[in-house]
Design an enzyme around this catalytic site. Structure first.
Site, PDB file in Angstrom:
ATOM      1  N   ASP A  44      12.214   4.106  24.729  1.00 51.31           N
ATOM      2  CA  ASP A  44      14.064   4.556  25.125  1.00 51.31           C
ATOM      3  C   ASP A  44      13.270   5.584  26.636  1.00 51.31           C
ATOM      4  OD1 ASP A  44      16.492   6.126  25.177  1.00 51.31           O
ATOM      5  OD2 ASP A  44      16.654   5.339  23.495  1.00 51.31           O
ATOM      6  N   THR A  85      21.659   4.790  27.595  1.00 47.36           N
ATOM      7  CA  THR A  85      20.259   4.067  26.461  1.00 47.36           C
ATOM      8  C   THR A  85      22.152   2.769  26.129  1.00 47.36           C
ATOM      9  OG1 THR A  85      19.988   6.109  25.301  1.00 47.36           O
ATOM     10  CG2 THR A  85      20.402   4.491  24.183  1.00 47.36           C
ATOM     11  N   ASP A 169      21.793   4.905  16.157  1.00 47.18           N
ATOM     12  CA  ASP A 169      22.289   4.180  15.487  1.00 47.18           C
ATOM     13  C   ASP A 169      22.819   2.353  16.826  1.00 47.18           C
ATOM     14  OD1 ASP A 169      24.602   5.809  17.393  1.00 47.18           O
ATOM     15  OD2 ASP A 169      24.849   6.880  15.612  1.00 47.18           O
ATOM     16  N   ARG A 170      23.102   3.070  17.680  1.00 45.58           N
ATOM     17  CA  ARG A 170      23.113   2.241  18.558  1.00 45.58           C
ATOM     18  C   ARG A 170      22.133   1.278  19.548  1.00 45.58           C
ATOM     19  NH1 ARG A 170      23.748   7.685  21.216  1.00 45.58           N
ATOM     20  NH2 ARG A 170      22.222   8.422  22.486  1.00 45.58           N
ATOM     21  N   HIS A 314      14.243  14.166  27.874  1.00 46.69           N
ATOM     22  CA  HIS A 314      14.837  15.407  27.573  1.00 46.69           C
ATOM     23  C   HIS A 314      14.519  17.075  27.740  1.00 46.69           C
ATOM     24  CE1 HIS A 314      18.457  12.220  28.536  1.00 46.69           C
ATOM     25  NE2 HIS A 314      18.103  11.318  27.892  1.00 46.69           N
ATOM     26  N   ASP A 357      15.372   1.140  28.412  1.00 42.82           N
ATOM     27  CA  ASP A 357      17.016   1.038  28.493  1.00 42.82           C
ATOM     28  C   ASP A 357      17.347   1.674  29.892  1.00 42.82           C
ATOM     29  OD1 ASP A 357      15.741   3.350  27.508  1.00 42.82           O
ATOM     30  OD2 ASP A 357      17.947   3.286  25.985  1.00 42.82           O
ATOM     31  N   HIS A 491      19.227  11.421  33.259  1.00 45.88           N
ATOM     32  CA  HIS A 491      18.742  10.323  34.287  1.00 45.88           C
ATOM     33  C   HIS A 491      20.627   9.660  33.786  1.00 45.88           C
ATOM     34  CE1 HIS A 491      19.602   8.463  29.932  1.00 45.88           C
ATOM     35  NE2 HIS A 491      19.010   8.772  29.278  1.00 45.88           N
TER      36      HIS A 491
END
Length: 552
Positions: A44, A85, A169-170, A314, A357, A491
């Site tokens: 990520d 994401t 989760d996603r 982040h 991603d 981002h």
């Protein structure tokens, strides 16, 4: 007559001789070859340049192994915006763009109700593995195209096992597709991996056993200090730089960190440390064992998202010692994981691809300190816009949301008040054009005729889903960021710092090499489909990377 017969016999003999090699070839290729296991790893918010920024500190078995044994697509780019994401994971595994696969953001405004919809929300399902919780009311139903994992399942008449794993989760749900064996994500409150009854009615025993070991408590036991002596982190800015965010419980953004204290104040702080990635790969290993992935007669597929790289970037920013340490530790974790796969599945029997991603911008403070173009967008821009709209059209509720550099309208209210939609959009476009730091603004329905240059125009068109995207899009100047990110980084834009990602293939039938021509994120699923000899996903717009597929 003799000559004529003799001539015919020669022709017949030559024809029969010509048939023999063809028949032999068909016999030799009668058994279709596929890897025992495909592992798709999405790191990520990993920028492509992290492969080389920290290269000299990586060990041989992680990122260096991918680079030195595998095939690297050095110029892999996102071909849409927003670069976030949910969109990234959907695009990797569908080979498609938000306009088609429908995941237009991590969340969006429903055009009928005007309410916010999370990308994997599903009110019809419940959590499994934890008491009823919104965290478990998740499924892939909002995804409007098949994934490469779906296509593998259908190609093998659902004999292949497909499992998705992530803290998010996603990032577990979207890659695993519509009908996987399972998808698992992390519930911070219970410190457990869970799922929903879209997939399973109860957690498998191996998941229960894994959760019962209390792995988070073990990982935070000794706190977080740098892996190497701190003076060796020469690729990063000094510890305690003013643009770094602060981990919960800490007085300054400096090592060492007391993770027990941080966790006591906010359990999600665990994900902002390198140990979130360690936990994810531990669970992925348990999934391989639990489902015996790669041990049957058909190809299985494991999707893994390492999310702590995103949470850390982040909070601390991409030039921090903290983020460098996250990557150095992830490199060691990947090394252990690949060694495990070598033993469990067999070296050369599994296919790995590693990508991201999206990437991520530098911190505004870092850019300013080094005289680079940057700035902070006005934090009151949304409020000011609503007031201007109210004055002009009679209601401040016509604006449902200003987020992800898009403006969404309350369409139901617009219609009920008989507001001229074209005038409303034009008003918003003109307002945003006058704001400092904004480079381009466009009515999403008129992108094709806008004065936005390529490739930004096409990226915006690819990202626009009429049912789920905002009606107006705006593009900040390079280096500019929302004022909420005075610390850490963000981002979601078109710029290379947000869209240039790594893409490496390693293992089964993959030759060593690299290429620098442009490859799109949407080409990944098409390439995997070509390697496996299965259909591309239903919305796929990508093309196979032939430099990868021709090596098999």
């Amino acid at each position: 007559m003799f000559c004529k017969r003799y001539f015919l016999l020669i022709i017949l003999s030559l024809t029969m001789v010509g048939l023999v090699p063809a028949q032999t070839t068909r016999k030799q290729s009668a058994q279709l070859e596929r890897p025992k296991l495909v592992v798709g790893i999405v790191v990520d918010q990993m920028r492509w340049d992290y492969l080389y920024r920290y290269y000299n500190k990586y060990v041989e078995g992680g990122f260096k192994r991918l680079l030195n044994e595998g095939f690297s697509c050095e110029n892999t780019m996102l071909n849409y915006i927003p670069s976030i994401t949910g969109v990234g994971h959907a695009s990797i595994f569908t080979g498609s763009v938000p306009s088609i696969h429908g995941i237009a953001g991590n969340s969006w405004v429903d055009p009928v109700s005007g309410k916010s919809v999370y990308c994997t929300d599903d009110s019809t399902v419940d959590a499994v593995g934890v008491a009823s919780s919104p965290k478990g009311k998740m499924s892939p139903r909002n995804l409007m195209a098949t994934t490469i994992t779906d296509e593998l399942r259908m190609a093998t008449n659902f004999q292949s096992k497909v499992v998705g794993v992530s803290l998010k989760d996603r990032a577990a749900i979207l890659p695993a597709g519509h009908n996987p064996t399972a998808a698992f994500w992390f519930d911070e409150a219970s410190e457990q991996f869970i799922t929903s009854n879209y997939y399973l009615q109860q957690l498998p025993e191996w998941v229960k056993l894994f959760n019962a070991t209390k792995p988070v408590e073990k990982l935070i036991e000794n706190g977080w200090n740098t892996l190497l002596p701190i003076n060796q982190y020469t690729e990063s800015t000094p510890d305690d730089s003013p643009w770094e965010g602060l981990l919960k419980g800490a007085e300054k953004p400096v090592f060492p960190y007391d993770l027990k204290k941080a966790f006591a104040q906010d359990r999600s702080s665990f994900e902002q440390t390198p140990f979130g990635n360690t936990l994810t790969l531990q669970f992925a290993r348990a999934a391989v064992d639990g489902y015996q992935l790669g041990q049957g007669g058909t190809t299985d597929f494991l999707t893994i998202n390492c999310a702590s790289t995103d949470h850390a970037a982040h909070l601390y920013g991409p030039n921090s010692i903290e983020l460098e340490d996250v990557y150095l530790r992830l490199d060691r974790d990947l090394t252990s994981f690949f060694i495990y796969l070598d033993t469990k599945v067999g070296k050369g029997n599994y296919l790995v691809f590693l990508t991201a991603d999206h990437a991520g911008a530098n911190s505004e403070g870092y850019l300013a300190a080094h005289k680079m173009p940057t700035g902070l967008l006005d934090e009151g821009i949304a409020g000011t816009l609503k007031k201007r709209v109210e004055k002009e059209f009679g209601s401040d509720k016509l604006i449902a949301r200003v987020g992800t550099f898009q403006v969404s309208f309350n369409n139901h209210l617009v219609d009920s008040l008989q507001i001229d939609r074209e005038k409303l959009k034009a008003f918003v476009v003109e307002f945003l054009k006058r704001q400092e730091g904004i480079l381009y603004v466009a009515d999403q329905d008129k992108l094709a005729v806008s004065s936005i240059p390529e490739p930004i125009k096409t990226m915006a068109i690819n990202g626009y889903n009429p049912q789920r995207s905002g009606s107006v899009v705006f593009i900040p100047q390079a280096g500019w960021t929302p004022s909420s990110y005075t610390k850490g980084a963000n981002h979601s834009l078109w710029n290379p710092y947000d869209t240039h990602i790594p893409l490496l293939f390693m293992g089964w039938k993959i030759k060593h090499g690299a290429l620098n021509r442009r490859v799109n994120i949407t080409d990944i699923a098409a390439t995997v489909a070509a390697l496996l000899h299965i259909q591309m996903p239903s919305g796929c717009v990508g093309l196979p990377v032939t430099e990868v597929t021709d090596g098999k």
